[in-house]
Structures are given as structure tokens and as C-alpha cells.
Design an enzyme around this catalytic site. Structure first.
Site, mmCIF file in Angstrom:
data_model
loop_
_atom_site.group_PDB
_atom_site.id
_atom_site.type_symbol
_atom_site.label_atom_id
_atom_site.label_comp_id
_atom_site.label_asym_id
_atom_site.label_seq_id
_atom_site.Cartn_x
_atom_site.Cartn_y
_atom_site.Cartn_z
ATOM 1 N N SER A 1 0.815 -1.189 -0.043
ATOM 2 C CA SER A 1 0.080 0.150 -0.024
ATOM 3 C C SER A 1 0.993 1.280 -0.042
ATOM 4 O O SER A 1 2.020 1.324 0.484
ATOM 5 C CB SER A 1 -0.774 0.081 1.301
ATOM 6 O OG SER A 1 -1.294 1.257 1.607
ATOM 7 N N LYS A 17 1.578 -3.743 6.866
ATOM 8 C CA LYS A 17 2.295 -3.696 5.408
ATOM 9 C C LYS A 17 3.689 -3.467 5.344
ATOM 10 O O LYS A 17 4.401 -4.321 4.598
ATOM 11 C CB LYS A 17 1.658 -2.787 4.504
ATOM 12 C CG LYS A 17 0.260 -2.950 4.407
ATOM 13 C CD LYS A 17 -0.319 -4.210 3.617
ATOM 14 C CE LYS A 17 -1.610 -4.296 3.349
ATOM 15 N NZ LYS A 17 -1.995 -5.707 2.866
ATOM 16 N N TYR A 71 -2.521 -1.126 10.878
ATOM 17 C CA TYR A 71 -2.642 -1.557 9.482
ATOM 18 C C TYR A 71 -1.474 -1.065 8.721
ATOM 19 O O TYR A 71 -0.766 -1.997 7.989
ATOM 20 C CB TYR A 71 -3.814 -0.962 8.995
ATOM 21 C CG TYR A 71 -3.889 -1.249 7.574
ATOM 22 C CD1 TYR A 71 -4.215 -2.424 7.121
ATOM 23 C CD2 TYR A 71 -3.695 -0.132 6.694
ATOM 24 C CE1 TYR A 71 -4.080 -2.569 5.481
ATOM 25 C CE2 TYR A 71 -3.833 -0.644 5.358
ATOM 26 C CZ TYR A 71 -3.932 -1.716 4.672
ATOM 27 O OH TYR A 71 -3.843 -1.891 3.287
HETATM 28 P P1 NAD Z 1 -11.338 -6.771 1.108
HETATM 29 O O1 NAD Z 1 -11.693 -6.678 2.346
HETATM 30 O O2 NAD Z 1 -12.490 -6.338 0.002
HETATM 31 O O3 NAD Z 1 -10.662 -8.137 0.627
HETATM 32 C C1 NAD Z 1 -9.644 -9.050 1.291
HETATM 33 C C2 NAD Z 1 -10.072 -10.476 1.500
HETATM 34 O O4 NAD Z 1 -9.491 -11.137 2.199
HETATM 35 C C3 NAD Z 1 -11.839 -10.667 2.102
HETATM 36 O O5 NAD Z 1 -12.552 -11.030 1.143
HETATM 37 C C4 NAD Z 1 -11.622 -11.164 3.484
HETATM 38 O O6 NAD Z 1 -12.708 -11.902 3.658
HETATM 39 C C5 NAD Z 1 -10.388 -12.185 3.020
HETATM 40 N N1 NAD Z 1 -9.563 -12.381 4.237
HETATM 41 C C6 NAD Z 1 -9.059 -11.565 5.316
HETATM 42 N N2 NAD Z 1 -8.421 -12.126 6.111
HETATM 43 C C7 NAD Z 1 -8.413 -13.435 5.894
HETATM 44 C C8 NAD Z 1 -7.895 -14.520 6.409
HETATM 45 N N3 NAD Z 1 -7.283 -14.614 7.558
HETATM 46 N N4 NAD Z 1 -7.762 -15.765 5.608
HETATM 47 C C9 NAD Z 1 -8.812 -15.828 4.437
HETATM 48 N N5 NAD Z 1 -9.217 -14.717 4.005
HETATM 49 C C10 NAD Z 1 -9.102 -13.549 4.528
HETATM 50 O O7 NAD Z 1 -10.026 -5.817 0.741
HETATM 51 P P2 NAD Z 1 -9.367 -5.325 -0.857
HETATM 52 O O8 NAD Z 1 -9.745 -3.811 -0.587
HETATM 53 O O9 NAD Z 1 -9.621 -6.150 -1.700
HETATM 54 O O10 NAD Z 1 -7.804 -5.451 -0.303
HETATM 55 C C11 NAD Z 1 -6.962 -6.555 -0.770
HETATM 56 C C12 NAD Z 1 -5.805 -6.216 -0.433
HETATM 57 O O11 NAD Z 1 -5.067 -4.886 -0.634
HETATM 58 C C13 NAD Z 1 -5.455 -6.231 1.149
HETATM 59 O O12 NAD Z 1 -4.345 -6.761 1.530
HETATM 60 C C14 NAD Z 1 -5.379 -4.706 1.404
HETATM 61 O O13 NAD Z 1 -4.512 -4.281 2.529
HETATM 62 C C15 NAD Z 1 -4.750 -4.279 0.276
HETATM 63 N N6 NAD Z 1 -4.738 -2.811 -0.088
HETATM 64 C C16 NAD Z 1 -6.102 -2.319 -0.152
HETATM 65 C C17 NAD Z 1 -6.207 -1.092 -0.551
HETATM 66 C C18 NAD Z 1 -7.731 -0.381 -0.800
HETATM 67 O O14 NAD Z 1 -7.958 0.859 -0.687
HETATM 68 N N7 NAD Z 1 -8.629 -1.312 -0.928
HETATM 69 C C19 NAD Z 1 -5.265 -0.280 -0.721
HETATM 70 C C20 NAD Z 1 -3.923 -0.559 -0.379
HETATM 71 C C21 NAD Z 1 -3.719 -1.956 -0.526
HETATM 72 C C1 WQD Z 2 -9.604 9.666 0.534
HETATM 73 C C2 WQD Z 2 -9.860 11.072 0.843
HETATM 74 C C3 WQD Z 2 -10.263 11.460 3.205
HETATM 75 C C4 WQD Z 2 -14.214 9.673 3.440
HETATM 76 C C5 WQD Z 2 -7.093 4.577 2.899
HETATM 77 C C6 WQD Z 2 -6.015 4.055 3.849
HETATM 78 C C7 WQD Z 2 -4.861 3.600 2.839
HETATM 79 C C8 WQD Z 2 -5.276 2.777 1.645
HETATM 80 C C9 WQD Z 2 -6.318 3.293 0.884
HETATM 81 C C10 WQD Z 2 -4.974 0.464 2.247
HETATM 82 C C11 WQD Z 2 -9.314 11.456 1.955
HETATM 83 C C12 WQD Z 2 -11.489 11.950 2.289
HETATM 84 C C13 WQD Z 2 -12.913 10.071 3.107
HETATM 85 C C14 WQD Z 2 -15.131 10.883 3.795
HETATM 86 C C15 WQD Z 2 -13.721 12.429 3.180
HETATM 87 N N1 WQD Z 2 -5.653 1.487 2.056
HETATM 88 N N2 WQD Z 2 -12.686 11.471 2.803
HETATM 89 N N3 WQD Z 2 -14.844 11.857 3.862
HETATM 90 O O1 WQD Z 2 -7.671 7.559 3.702
HETATM 91 O O2 WQD Z 2 -6.641 8.049 1.340
HETATM 92 O O3 WQD Z 2 -6.734 5.616 2.216
HETATM 93 O O4 WQD Z 2 -7.482 3.843 1.659
HETATM 94 O O5 WQD Z 2 -3.748 0.462 2.084
HETATM 95 O O6 WQD Z 2 -3.985 2.783 3.837
HETATM 96 O O7 WQD Z 2 -5.735 5.066 4.770
HETATM 97 O O8 WQD Z 2 -8.661 6.911 1.550
HETATM 98 O O9 WQD Z 2 -10.998 6.888 0.833
HETATM 99 O O10 WQD Z 2 -10.556 6.982 3.265
HETATM 100 O O11 WQD Z 2 -10.032 8.882 1.916
HETATM 101 O O12 WQD Z 2 -13.467 13.547 2.900
HETATM 102 O O13 WQD Z 2 -16.319 10.207 4.404
HETATM 103 O O14 WQD Z 2 -11.203 11.254 1.022
HETATM 104 O O15 WQD Z 2 -9.739 12.624 4.082
HETATM 105 O O16 WQD Z 2 -8.670 12.615 2.156
HETATM 106 P P1 WQD Z 2 -7.267 7.126 2.251
HETATM 107 P P2 WQD Z 2 -10.063 7.316 1.694
#
Ligand code: NAD
Ligand code: WQD
Length: 339
Positions: free
Chosen positions: A125, A154, A150
Site C-alpha cells: 500500500s 504492510k 494496519y
Molecule cells: P477486501 O476486504 O475486500 O478483501 C480482502 C479479502 O480477504 C476479504 O474477502 C476477506 O474475507 C479475506 N480475508 C481477510 N483475512 C483473511 C484470512 N485470515 N483468511 C482468509 N481470508 C481472509 O479488501 P481489498 O480492498 O480487496 O484489499 C485487498 C488487499 O489490498 C489487502 O491486503 C489490502 O490491505 C490491500 N490494499 C487495499 C487498498 C484499498 O484501498 N482497498 C489499498 C492498498 C492496499
Molecule cells: C480519501 C480522501 C479523506 C471519507 C485509505 C487507507 C490507505 C489505503 C487506501 C489500504 C481523504 C477523504 C474520506 C469521507 C472524506 N488503504 N474523505 N470523507 O485515507 O487516502 O486511504 O485507503 O492500504 O491505507 O488509509 O482513503 O478513501 O478513506 O480517503 O472527506 O467520508 O477522502 O479525508 O482525503 P485514504 P479514503
């Protein structure tokens, strides 16, 4: 070519399974359904014509994980999405996050070593960069102290992977995602947050459809052109395609190092108000929003320098902000129409 996708019924995982299948890979999903639904595999099947196989268990369970790998020792690679991802929840319950995100990774790495499976793509991330000194942020930017447990999982995960590959034949690519939004064009899969969404775009679409009364914009006193915070939003389908490229790079032995890191973003920064304006344009709806104070822990502005991914992976994010919002809106409407 058989690929294990952990977390494959989740948001990014499900879109990646679609792209893998469309590129001819056989996919087996492991998910414990803690944040997704089993019916996602049917939706994937409707898109691709092939329902992927799903095994439901917790990857924190060492024995079940090992048993899975023993039965599937013909897997060519693993894409590890499974993790908890809610920043606020990780502050409230850090051990839940350390246990789930780190133990599952360690179990997978042990089984991969046992059954000689060498290729791992890991979901990292942009959170590992914290507030970068000066965006755009490239892969060589310093890793700042994590803002949340969290984020720390990572950072630690990347370190665990790097240490492991020094003593095994493991190869790994860590993909650092910026802000994934949007949904598949079919509207059959998309993001399904449990409860009140933390992230901006699900909150916007739920407000527009009437589930939430009002969107709070967190802060308009940042040092940015309109005062609201800036992020690099990337369409989830563009993100999913990068995983297929990464898997092929590993399998075809085109990696330059045993551990590689790539930023996945568009390289464009948009403010919260930019996202709202784009949403209003593509949906034709006026969004009910109010400016409130900053959200603790939020960074002011961050966007990617994606030039390494563009050059080395031959991958580029193609979809613009309007397309991201339009697909998110289509998904929200389709999903609610079924309820
Ligand atoms: P998500 O929660 O939709 O998907 C994660 C999946 O993993 C879920 O279906 C959950 O049921 C499963 N899971 C969690 N723990 C588990 C375990 N112990 N065993 C088996 N299954 C398990 O999340 P996402 O948005 O698709 O994110 C996927 C990956 O990408 C994550 O590692 C997240 O940290 C990373 N990531 C997400 C974002 C984002 O903004 N969505 C940004 C950066 C990184
Ligand atoms: C985006 C912008 C908020 C909600 C998060 C995790 C990051 C990564 C991606 C996993 C920000 C603003 C949001 C609301 C708002 N995930 N906002 N009102 O915080 O950039 O990142 O998701 O790795 O680790 O922290 O994403 O979508 O929450 O926010 O004004 O109700 O929208 O302040 O500027 P963020 P977000």
C-alpha cells in the site's frame, strides 16, 4: 497455469480473478469470507464464463493452510490479497491486525517453501510512504513510521518477505496500491463495505443512493489548491490488470531482482472536491455534503510516480476519474436494485 488468489472474493481480489481467467489462468481462491460473500464466485462466473473454485478457511490456521498447499502443490504462483484493511479498526484493535495480516502471510510463506512454490505477488500500500516530503512518490521514497497498525502490517510484511527470500528460492513482487476505486464495467462485482464506509467513494455512492444522509468532507484547510486533501485514485480494473502482468513477469523469469516493488497509481492527484464534482457530473446527481474538520491521521497530499511500473511492467493505468466514478455509481445502483 494455476494461481492461488487469497482474498479472491474481496474487492480487488475478485477483479483480479476476472482478469486472470480472461488471460487463460486457472484460479483457485482461498477466503474466509470475513469481508466478502461466497456469491462473488457466481458473479465472476457470469463475467468470465467460468466459476473459479473457492475454498473457505482462515489462512491464520497453520494446519488448514498447509493442507491446502499439499493438495494444490501444482500452483505456479500466489497473489496474496487476504488481510484486514480498516485503518481506524487497526488503531482500536492492533493485535487483531497483527495476527491476521502477519500470521496469514507467514503461514503462506512456510507452505510455499515446503511445496516449492516460488512466485508471490503481495498487496502492499501507498500507506508505507506516510506523508511523503514532496509528491509524486517513487519506490525509492523513504518508508516513514507507519501511521497505524494496519500500515505497520504492510511495512512488516514487506520485511518478512525480503528476509524469507534470502534463505529460500522465493521470488516476490510487492505492489503498492494508491487509492483503488470503481467497479467492473459489468456491475456484477464491486466494493462492498460492511457497515458505514470509511473510504470516500463508497460513502459518496451510498449518499447519492440515499443510504447515507450526508457526506462529510474531512478538512478544507489543507495546503492544496482547493484546501481539500489530494490522493491518486486508480480504477480497480487497471489495478487488477497489473497483477496479471506481475504474475507473468515472475513465471516467465523476467524479474531483475528476487524482490521487486512497484507503485500502482495513475500519477494524477485529485482533491476530495474534484472527486465530488466528477461524481456529480457522471451521475447527474447533486451530492449532499458538508465540510467538517480534518480526520486524524490523514495525509495532506500523496500521488504516485508510476514511471517504474510503466517502464518495467509495461503497464499503465488507462481509466480516468470520470470512468472510475461512473463505474462505482453503476455498481451501487445495480447492487441496491437487487436488494
Ligand atoms: P477486501 O476486504 O475486500 O478483501 C480482502 C479479502 O480477504 C476479504 O474477502 C476477506 O474475507 C479475506 N480475508 C481477510 N483475512 C483473511 C484470512 N485470515 N483468511 C482468509 N481470508 C481472509 O479488501 P481489498 O480492498 O480487496 O484489499 C485487498 C488487499 O489490498 C489487502 O491486503 C489490502 O490491505 C490491500 N490494499 C487495499 C487498498 C484499498 O484501498 N482497498 C489499498 C492498498 C492496499
Ligand atoms: C480519501 C480522501 C479523506 C471519507 C485509505 C487507507 C490507505 C489505503 C487506501 C489500504 C481523504 C477523504 C474520506 C469521507 C472524506 N488503504 N474523505 N470523507 O485515507 O487516502 O486511504 O485507503 O492500504 O491505507 O488509509 O482513503 O478513501 O478513506 O480517503 O472527506 O467520508 O477522502 O479525508 O482525503 P485514504 P479514503
Amino acid at each position: 497455469m494455476k494461481i492461488l488468489v487469497t482474498g479472491g472474493t474481496g474487492y480487488i481480489g475478485s477483479h483480479t480473478v476476472v482478469e486472470l481467467q480472461q488471460q487463460g489462468f486457472e484460479v483457485v481462491i482461498v477466503d474466509n469470507l470475513s469481508n466478502s460473500q461466497a456469491s462473488v464466485v457466481d458473479a465472476i462466473g457470469r463475467i468470465t464464463g467460468k466459476r473459479p473454485s473457492l475454498e473457505v478457511f482462515d489462512l491464520v490456521d497453520r494446519d488448514k493452510t498447509d493442507d491446502f498447499f499439499r493438495r494444490h502443490n501444482d500452483i505456479q504462483g500466489v497473489i496474496h490479497f487476504a488481510a484486514y484493511k480498516a485503518v481506524g479498526e487497526s488503531v482500536a484493535n492492533p493485535l487483531l491486525y497483527y495476527r491476521n495480516n502477519l500470521v496469514s502471510l507467514m503461514n503462506i510463506l512456510e507452505s510455499m517453501a515446503t511445496y516449492q512454490i516460488e512466485n508471490l505477488v503481495f498487496s502492499s500500500s501507498c500507506t508505507v510512504y506516510g506523508q511523503p516530503d514532496e509528491p509524486p512518490v517513487s519506490e525509492t521514497a523513504p518508508i516513514k513510521k507507519a501511521e497505524s497498525p494496519y500500515g505497520n502490517t504492510k511495512q512488516i510484511s514487506e520485511e518478512i518477505i525480503q528476509d524469507t527470500l534470502k534463505s529460500t528460492s522465493l521470488k516476490a513482487i510487492a505492489l503498492r496500491y494508491f487509492n483503488p476505486i470503481g467497479a467492473h464495467e459489468s456491475a456484477l462485482i464491486g466494493e462492498l463495505p460492511l457497515g458505514i464506509p470509511n473510504n470516500l467513494v463508497p460513502f459518496i455512492t451510498q449518499t447519492a443512493i440515499g443510504i447515507r444522509q450526508q457526506l462529510s468532507v474531512f478538512g478544507d484547510d489543507y495546503n492544496t489548491p482547493d484546501g481539500t486533501a489530494i490522493r491518486d485514485y486508480i480504477h480497480v480494473v487497471d489495478l487488477a490488470k497489473a497483477h496479471v502482468v506481475a504474475v507473468k513477469r515472475m513465471i516467465e523469469n523476467r524479474m531483475k531482482h528476487h524482490f521487486e516493488v512497484f507503485n500502482l497509481g495513475t500519477g494524477n492527484g485529485y482533491s476530495v472536491l474534484d472527486v465530488i464534482k466528477s461524481f456529480e457530473k457522471v451521475s447527474g446527481r447533486k451530492l449532499n455534503y458538508v465540510i467538517v474538520g480534518r480526520r486524524p491521521g490523514d495525509v495532506e497530499k500523496v500521488w504516485a510516480d508510476p514511471s517504474l511500473s510503466n517502464r518495467e511492467l509495461g503497464w499503465k493505468a488507462l481509466k480516468n476519474l470520470d470512468e472510475m466514478n461512473a463505474s462505482a455509481w453503476k455498481w451501487e445502483q445495480y447492487y441496491r436494485s437487487k436488494e
